[in-house]
Design a protein around this motif. Structure first.
Motif, PDB file in Angstrom:
ATOM      1  N   VAL A 699       0.854  -0.979  -0.185  1.00  0.00           N
ATOM      2  CA  VAL A 699      -0.022   0.007   0.157  1.00  0.00           C
ATOM      3  C   VAL A 699       0.844   1.285   0.166  1.00  0.00           C
ATOM      4  CG1 VAL A 699      -1.720   1.155   1.230  1.00  0.00           C
ATOM      5  CG2 VAL A 699      -1.731  -1.267   1.313  1.00  0.00           C
ATOM      6  N   LEU A 700       0.621   2.106  -0.867  1.00  0.00           N
ATOM      7  CA  LEU A 700       1.413   3.434  -1.154  1.00  0.00           C
ATOM      8  C   LEU A 700       0.632   4.632  -0.489  1.00  0.00           C
ATOM      9  CD1 LEU A 700       3.862   4.921  -1.862  1.00  0.00           C
ATOM     10  CD2 LEU A 700       2.821   5.027  -4.324  1.00  0.00           C
ATOM     11  N   VAL A 701       1.011   4.989   0.308  1.00  0.00           N
ATOM     12  CA  VAL A 701       0.373   6.451   1.140  1.00  0.00           C
ATOM     13  C   VAL A 701       1.215   7.358   0.991  1.00  0.00           C
ATOM     14  CG1 VAL A 701      -0.644   7.332   3.107  1.00  0.00           C
ATOM     15  CG2 VAL A 701      -0.685   4.676   2.580  1.00  0.00           C
ATOM     16  N   GLU A 702       0.257   8.482   0.360  1.00  0.00           N
ATOM     17  CA  GLU A 702       1.203   9.898   0.069  1.00  0.00           C
ATOM     18  C   GLU A 702       0.792  10.994   0.887  1.00  0.00           C
ATOM     19  OE1 GLU A 702       0.982  11.117  -4.148  1.00  0.00           O
ATOM     20  OE2 GLU A 702       2.235   9.518  -4.743  1.00  0.00           O
ATOM     21  N   THR A 703       1.579  11.751   1.918  1.00  0.00           N
ATOM     22  CA  THR A 703       1.124  12.702   2.526  1.00  0.00           C
ATOM     23  C   THR A 703       1.733  14.051   2.241  1.00  0.00           C
ATOM     24  OG1 THR A 703       0.865  11.152   4.245  1.00  0.00           O
ATOM     25  CG2 THR A 703       1.051  13.481   4.987  1.00  0.00           C
ATOM     26  N   VAL A 704       0.912  15.190   1.829  1.00  0.00           N
ATOM     27  CA  VAL A 704       1.430  16.423   1.573  1.00  0.00           C
ATOM     28  C   VAL A 704       1.884  17.203   3.008  1.00  0.00           C
ATOM     29  CG1 VAL A 704       1.136  18.727   0.561  1.00  0.00           C
ATOM     30  CG2 VAL A 704       0.061  16.560  -0.636  1.00  0.00           C
ATOM     31  N   LEU A 705       3.001  17.499   2.959  1.00  0.00           N
ATOM     32  CA  LEU A 705       3.397  17.933   4.273  1.00  0.00           C
ATOM     33  C   LEU A 705       3.491  19.616   4.318  1.00  0.00           C
ATOM     34  CD1 LEU A 705       6.699  16.051   4.841  1.00  0.00           C
ATOM     35  CD2 LEU A 705       4.656  15.721   5.924  1.00  0.00           C
ATOM     36  N   SER A 706       3.761  20.281   3.082  1.00  0.00           N
ATOM     37  CA  SER A 706       3.568  21.543   3.006  1.00  0.00           C
ATOM     38  C   SER A 706       3.427  22.185   1.568  1.00  0.00           C
ATOM     39  CB  SER A 706       4.691  22.396   3.650  1.00  0.00           C
ATOM     40  OG  SER A 706       5.877  22.070   3.039  1.00  0.00           O
ATOM     41  N   THR A 707       2.903  23.130   1.318  1.00  0.00           N
ATOM     42  CA  THR A 707       2.900  23.673  -0.038  1.00  0.00           C
ATOM     43  C   THR A 707       3.411  24.965  -0.181  1.00  0.00           C
ATOM     44  OG1 THR A 707       0.697  24.536   0.103  1.00  0.00           O
ATOM     45  CG2 THR A 707       1.179  22.247  -0.817  1.00  0.00           C
ATOM     46  N   LYS A 708       3.875  25.638  -1.282  1.00  0.00           N
ATOM     47  CA  LYS A 708       4.360  26.737  -1.593  1.00  0.00           C
ATOM     48  C   LYS A 708       4.022  27.336  -2.849  1.00  0.00           C
ATOM     49  CE  LYS A 708       8.654  29.602  -0.918  1.00  0.00           C
ATOM     50  NZ  LYS A 708      10.032  29.539  -0.527  1.00  0.00           N
ATOM     51  N   GLU A 709       3.587  28.418  -2.904  1.00  0.00           N
ATOM     52  CA  GLU A 709       3.455  29.185  -4.171  1.00  0.00           C
ATOM     53  C   GLU A 709       4.405  30.268  -4.479  1.00  0.00           C
ATOM     54  OE1 GLU A 709      -0.632  30.551  -4.279  1.00  0.00           O
ATOM     55  OE2 GLU A 709      -1.638  28.466  -4.173  1.00  0.00           O
ATOM     56  N   GLU A 710       4.956  30.415  -5.908  1.00  0.00           N
ATOM     57  CA  GLU A 710       5.685  31.310  -5.961  1.00  0.00           C
ATOM     58  C   GLU A 710       5.254  31.809  -7.318  1.00  0.00           C
ATOM     59  OE1 GLU A 710      10.018  30.622  -6.413  1.00  0.00           O
ATOM     60  OE2 GLU A 710       9.796  29.532  -4.207  1.00  0.00           O
ATOM     61  N   LEU A 711       5.069  33.208  -7.575  1.00  0.00           N
ATOM     62  CA  LEU A 711       5.083  33.906  -8.900  1.00  0.00           C
ATOM     63  C   LEU A 711       6.233  34.190  -9.685  1.00  0.00           C
ATOM     64  CD1 LEU A 711       2.747  35.400 -10.349  1.00  0.00           C
ATOM     65  CD2 LEU A 711       3.302  37.612  -9.157  1.00  0.00           C
ATOM     66  N   VAL A 712       6.219  33.610 -10.648  1.00  0.00           N
ATOM     67  CA  VAL A 712       7.374  33.422 -11.594  1.00  0.00           C
ATOM     68  C   VAL A 712       7.039  34.543 -12.690  1.00  0.00           C
ATOM     69  CG1 VAL A 712       8.930  32.092 -13.169  1.00  0.00           C
ATOM     70  CG2 VAL A 712       7.927  31.167 -11.279  1.00  0.00           C
ATOM     71  N   MET A 713       7.916  35.565 -12.871  1.00  0.00           N
ATOM     72  CA  MET A 713       7.810  36.793 -14.053  1.00  0.00           C
ATOM     73  C   MET A 713       8.378  36.075 -15.075  1.00  0.00           C
ATOM     74  SD  MET A 713       6.030  38.962 -12.089  1.00  0.00           S
ATOM     75  CE  MET A 713       6.496  40.079 -13.669  1.00  0.00           C
TER      76      MET A 713
END
Length: 713
Positions: A699-713
């Motif tokens: 069984v494969l379990v994925e867990t998102v620990l954190s997210t980050k958004e960046e604005l790329v010009m």
């Protein structure tokens, strides 16, 4: 008719009447005092047996000999010359001995010392003893003599066995409280006790009650028990190797090759205060009073000094040096070495050469003399002027002698120093003079080198001093000159070695300098109760200094190899309470200044390294040092093996416990394995260890620990 004889006497009596005294006649002859002890008489034996015609000639020769020693008890009234030569009329010859009477017992004792062993002619060597001793010998009954039985041979302990230690460790001994303990030390681990007198403790006795001393080569340990004397211990188990009767003994001195032992009880009233023993046989060879004859007793007694090869024992007297030859302990050539006004003397460490100095006397200058023994040949004399005092320091190899001369100005109001340096291995023994404006407090030679260090300051009481280093062996540069033919250059040999200054360390706090036995390293130490206890580990070759401190240290001692240094705070055994007892103890340092070990004691008296004989010559030592890198791998391998063996010894208990645990674990596993079949049967064939009885899914379990958004010009 003739007058009878009676009438004549009566007539004469009448004529003399009135001339006679009325006092009764009671004559009392004036006899000389009666000798009952004969302490002033000696018996000389082993003389030639001569007929009557030669008795007078022999008597004259013997009289001439014995009168050189002292005055004989002559008596003209009875025609006695002080000598009696018995003559046997039946045999028609003398009996081969004579009796000699001196005026004093002291002269008789001197005759025994001087004439014993004297070669009268080619075939006769005199034997002399006091008449009182001859009487004692006469009383012995020869029929009771029994030949001595040879005792069974008992092999003595191997005195050098400690040198066979596989780890090449050194030893030292401690005296603290009532304990005397010998330790091993290898500069890598803490000291290990080798022997603490356990055998003697079990017997209820102390194996040392005073100070203890190692012999010069480390073969024997001498412990002092004032009520008994000196006891020697040797071998792996410290077996008793000898005992020497010396009540109230305070000091012992071995000869350099450990053949003889000198004991001293420091008692002025004891005519046998100093005793000389043969170490191997235990025989008492001779005794001496604390002070020689006619020597002033308002100062310390002059010490006995051994020559480097055990052949001679010498002591300074009043204007002379008495040199005694071993093993007979008789005066060399039956006379002392004249040294008018002598103040101090020392033997060379490597040759039978005496160095002594004497102050100015009248119009004669002060001088330092070098005398060869036994020839008494004067090798060198250096005259000195305006001298207040001299101090002599030998280099360990006997190649150089430094004489610190304290001079005074003509007004005698100020003092200044200079150093006279003798080169004994060069032809003519040249002398160089080193002028020092400052007061010189200490001087020490490098043990096997040509360098020496010197502490000096403008004022002897200065807290800051300078330490100067000099080398006796600076070689001059070769000189090149043009030859007479052509343009070829002729290369002249270098100049003779000369003295030059190596370096000066200014503003130091030290009272003593201590070279390592291996050379190159030296300790500048500030010792004493009022000193700072500063220790400077100075490498003369590299010029590096490491600063350390041992507060109130009063002793510095290098081990024989120069690997380890001990600094000590000790108290005297005698002298009551020691006010700095809380500081008692010792610290062991590496030669680079790293502290290795420290121990404190409430009452601490003595720390002494066990000496070891240096077997390599100076050239061999230099060769080893030159090729030291070649041996590094061998030494590293031996060190690793030693460390591995030590680790295994230290972890032996842990490994034994681990082995026991593994043994129990294996036994339990075997029991479980035997019972596995019964266990499966009880579960109706279900085996919990069989993977076939299980459905295995991934069984494969994925867990998102954190997210980050960046604005790329």
């Amino acid at each position: 008719m003739t007058m009878s004889e009676a009438d004549k006497l009566a007539e004469e009596a009448e004529e003399l009447d009135g001339y006679f005294s009325d006092a009764p006649l009671d004559p009392k002859p004036n006899y000389p005092p009666l000798h009952e002890t004969f302490e002033d008489s000696v018996v000389i034996t082993n003389l030639p047996k001569v007929p009557e015609a030669k008795v007078e000639k022999l008597t004259k020769v013997v009289l001439k000999l014995v009168r050189r020693i002292g005055s004989l008890a002559e008596n003209a009234d009875i025609d006695f010359s002080g000598l009696h030569m018995p003559y046997d009329k039946e045999k028609g010859s003398t009996l081969g001995f004579c009796l000699v009477e001196y005026e004093t017992p002291e002269e008789a004792k001197n005759a025994v010392e001087v004439l014993e062993g004297y070669k009268f002619d080619k075939n006769h060597e005199l034997s002399v003893c006091l008449y009182t001793r001859a009487l004692k010998l006469r009383r012995l009954k020869t029929e009771e003599y029994q030949e001595a039985q040879m005792p069974e041979f008992v092999e003595k302990p191997n005195a050098m066995e400690w040198l066979e230690d596989p780890n090449q460790r050194d030893q030292f001994i401690l005296r603290h409280g009532r304990e005397t303990v010998v330790h091993w030390f290898d500069a890598r681990n803490d000291p290990v006790i080798d022997y603490d007198g356990a055998r003697e403790k079990d017997a209820g006795v102390a194996w040392c009650e005073y100070y203890c001393h190692w012999s010069p080569k480390g073969s024997y340990l001498a412990t002092l028990v004032p009520s008994k004397g000196v006891i020697l211990w040797s071998g792996k188990n410290y077996d008793k190797a000898g005992r020497f009767v010396a009540p109230d003994v305070k000091l012992v001195l071995f000869s350099p090759h450990e053949t003889y032992l000198l004991t001293n009880n420091e008692r002025r009233e004891d005519p046998a205060a100093i005793k000389i023993y043969n170490v191997a046989t235990g025989l008492l060879l001779r005794t001496f009073p604390l002070y020689p004859d006619n020597f002033p007793q308002d100062g310390p007694p002059p010490p006995f000094l051994w020559s480097h090869d055990d052949k001679y024992l010498a002591r300074m007297g009043n204007g002379l040096i008495s040199i005694f030859e071993t093993p007979t302990m008789r005066l060399l050539d039956k006379k002392s070495l004249l040294a008018p006004d002598i103040h101090e003397f020392h033997w060379s460490p490597k040759a039978n050469v005496l160095a002594y100095w004497a102050p100015e006397r009248g119009n004669s200058p002060a001088h330092v003399d070098l005398i060869e023994v036994p020839s008494r040949k004067k090798l060198r004399q250096k005259n000195l002027f305006n001298v207040a005092k001299c101090n002599m320091v030998w280099q360990n190899e006997g190649e150089y002698l430094a004489v610190k001369v304290t001079r005074h100005t003509k007004s005698k109001k100020t003092l200044y120093n200079n150093i006279e340096l003798f080169r004994l291995n060069e032809s003519g023994i040249p002398v160089e003079m080193l002028d020092i404006k400052d007061a010189v407090m200490a001087l020490a030679f490098e043990p096997r080198g040509s360098r020496f260090a010197m502490i000096h300051a403008e004022n002897p009481s200065s807290t800051k001093v300078d330490v100067s280093f000099y080398d006796m062996m600076k070689q001059g540069d070769p000189i090149s000159v043009k030859g007479k033919k052509g343009n070829k250059e002729k290369r002249l040999p270098a100049k003779h070695p000369e003295l030059h200054k190596v370096t000066v360390l200014e503003g130091r706090q030290c009272t003593g300098i201590f070279w390592s036995p291996a050379g190159s390293n030296i300790i500048l130490a500030s010792l004493g109760d009022t000193a700072s206890g500063t220790l400077e580990f100075y490498n003369v070759d590299e010029g590096t200094i490491v600063m350390k401190e041992h507060y109130r240290a009063n002793q510095v001692a290098w081990d024989p190899a120069g690997r380890t240094l001990a600094t000590v705070v000790s108290q005297p055994l005698e002298g009551g309470h020691f006010k700095f007892a809380m500081d008692n103890g010792y610290i062991l340092w590496s030669f680079q200044g790293k502290q290795l070990y420290q121990q404190s004691f409430e009452a601490f008296y003595q720390f002494v390294w066990r000496p070891r004989e240096t077997l390599l010559s100076k050239t061999q030592v230099e060769e080893v040092q030159k090729n030291l890198k070649k041996y590094e791998k061998q030494f590293d391998k031996a060190d690793k093996e030693r460390q591995r063996a030590l680790y295994l010894e230290e972890t032996k208990g842990k490994r034994m416990e681990r082995a026991k645990y593994r043994e129990v674990l294996a036994r339990n596993k075997a029991i479980l394995k035997r019972r596995r079949t019964e266990y499966v049967a009880l579960l109706d064939g279900y085996d919990s260890d069989d993977d076939a009885n299980f459905d295995i899914r991934d069984v494969l379990v994925e867990t998102v620990l954190s997210t980050k958004e960046e604005l790329v010009m």
